[in-house]
Every structure is written in C-alpha cells, then in structure tokens.
Design an enzyme around this catalytic site. Structure first.
Site, PDB file in Angstrom:
ATOM      1  N   GLY A  26      34.378  43.435  41.361  1.00  0.00           N
ATOM      2  CA  GLY A  26      35.488  43.686  40.455  1.00  0.00           C
ATOM      3  C   GLY A  26      35.375  44.995  39.688  1.00  0.00           C
ATOM      4  O   GLY A  26      34.856  46.005  40.184  1.00  0.00           O
ATOM      5  N   SER A  27      35.845  44.959  38.441  1.00  0.00           N
ATOM      6  CA  SER A  27      36.123  46.190  37.689  1.00  0.00           C
ATOM      7  C   SER A  27      34.896  46.989  37.271  1.00  0.00           C
ATOM      8  O   SER A  27      35.051  48.102  36.754  1.00  0.00           O
ATOM      9  CB  SER A  27      36.954  45.850  36.447  1.00  0.00           C
ATOM     10  OG  SER A  27      38.249  45.457  36.826  1.00  0.00           O
TER      11      SER A  27
END
Length: 257
Positions: A26-27
């Site tokens: 993810g981020s």
C-alpha cells in the site's frame, strides 16, 4: 543504520519464517514514487497539484481516502502527509512507467534480495507495466514484496541516498555492509522531511512518540482474492525512520488482517 557512521549501532532481531512472506504494502510506496520523480527531475517540493477530482484510468477510478485542506493546490508534502492517491498518480504520470520501473529496480524491489542471511522470497511483479499498473504501483498495489526488502528501500532516506545491505548477526562487521547510491542526498533529505510532516500533521500522527522524532508513511492494502480485491480483508502497514534528524533505525511494521 550505518555502522561506519560514528555512534551508529543497530540491534537486530533474530529472523523468522515471516521474512519470506510477500505483501502488497500500500501507501508506504508513495515516498519512493516521490523520490523517483525528484531524481528524474520532474518534481520539485514546491510544485502543486489539483487533487480535487478522481482520476479515471480505463475502467478504473482512482479516489482519495482522506480529505486534503487545499485539494486544488496540494504540494508533494501534502500528497504524502494526507496519502493522496490522486496526487501520487499524477506524479507517476510525470515520471513515466519506464523510469518508475527502473527506480524500483534500482532500490531492489524487482528481484529476489541478495544478502548474507535467511533469504526472502522473490517479489511478485506485474506481467505488464501499462498506465494502470504504473498508477497502482505508485501507491503500493500490484507489486508484492517482502517487508524486509521494502524496509531496505527506506534506508537510503537515512544514509544520504545510499542503500545498505542488511546484516543479521551481532557484532556487525562494517566490512560486510555493501553500500551503493540509489538517490541523491538532497532527495533523501526532502522526502524524509515530508515523511516527518506525515507523522506530525497527516495520516501518521499515531506514530508520533515523544523523544523519538519519527518520520514515516502509513499504508493500507486490500488483499487480493478470487476475482479481484477483497473489501473486508486488509494489510495495515507503517514504514518509517527514527530519529528523523539523524536516523538510526528504519523499520516496516505489517499487520496481516
């Protein structure tokens, strides 16, 4: 992080079988996207982006999970602090898929990690690196890596742009540490500063610990399942450095569901 630097020592935990697990993280990929764009000369910390509207790529729609205070003039620091998917995709578009892929290869995310110690699994990489792949990889989907391999991509932010090989046994022998430049010192400092702001005012405020000066990035990735991504199963991640002004620790923490 660098045993050759005065006063720098790192206590390392005993490795276990989890070292071979692969995740879409993810981020926490977003600082790498910003660093790649800065290294390519297509991004400056003072640039602004309009992230007020979703981006459509083919049949997919990229939206932001968090609201920015000034979505029509978001700086790279704002994009990182408030984890703007729209903003980081716009930056990835400036960068281009070829340079994005080259940078991720340079920091060691596209091949099996090579070092003395228990071996992590080889990454799961996209079969095609098209516009949609470039967009999703910019915020940490579509490329599955081991947490250790990813943690080592944050080490350059702490070492003036130099990547280091991990060492698993104490005492650390400096002669066994391989160092290679993967980004400039100015890019490393700039992105570390943005990650510090992420902890002070953005999505990472729960990571702020008095006296530790944490810099880092949050990540939430839906888990892949038959037919696409599952809305109810997630991997939650935090990657960061401490202390931000003179880092001695880089770490990635993964909570699997």
């Amino acid at each position: 992080i660098d045993p050759n630097r005065p006063g720098d020592r790192t206590e390392l935990a005993k490795p276990n079988r989890a070292i071979g697990s692969l995740f879409e993280l993810g981020s926490i990929f977003k600082p790498l996207t910003l660093a790649a764009a800065m290294e390519a000369g297509v991004l400056r910390p003072s640039d602004t982006f309009d992230v007020s509207a979703p981006i459509k790529i083919g049949a997919a729609m990229v939206r932001d999970p968090h609201k920015l205070e000034n979505p029509k003039s978001a700086t790279p620091g704002d994009i990182l602090a408030f984890s703007s998917n729209i903003g980081v995709v716009e930056i990835a578009r400036r960068l281009g898929s070829d340079k994005q892929k080259a940078f991720l290869g340079q920091v060691g995310l596209l091949e099996r990690p090579s070092y003395d110690g228990p071996q992590a699994a080889a990454p799961l990489t996209p079969s095609e690196w098209d516009e949609l792949t470039s967009a999703t990889v910019s915020y940490g989907h579509g490329l599955a890596v081991s947490p250790l391999a990813f943690a080592m991509t944050y080490a350059p932010f702490a070492n003036g742009g130099n990547s280091l090989s991990p060492v698993f046994l104490e005492p650390i022998d400096p002669a066994r540490i391989e160092k290679r430049a993967v980004m400039s010192a100015s890019t490393a400092r700039a992105v570390t500063g943005m990650m510090r702001q992420t902890v002070l005012i953005g999505t990472g405020m729960n990571a702020e610990a008095p006296g530790y000066e944490v810099a880092g990035k949050t990540g939430t990735a839906r888990k892949a399942s038959a037919g696409g991504y599952d809305d109810y199963r997630h991997t939650a991640v935090f990657g960061g450095l401490a202390p931000a002004s003179n880092p001695r620790l880089a770490a990635v923490v993964v909570i699997d569901e």
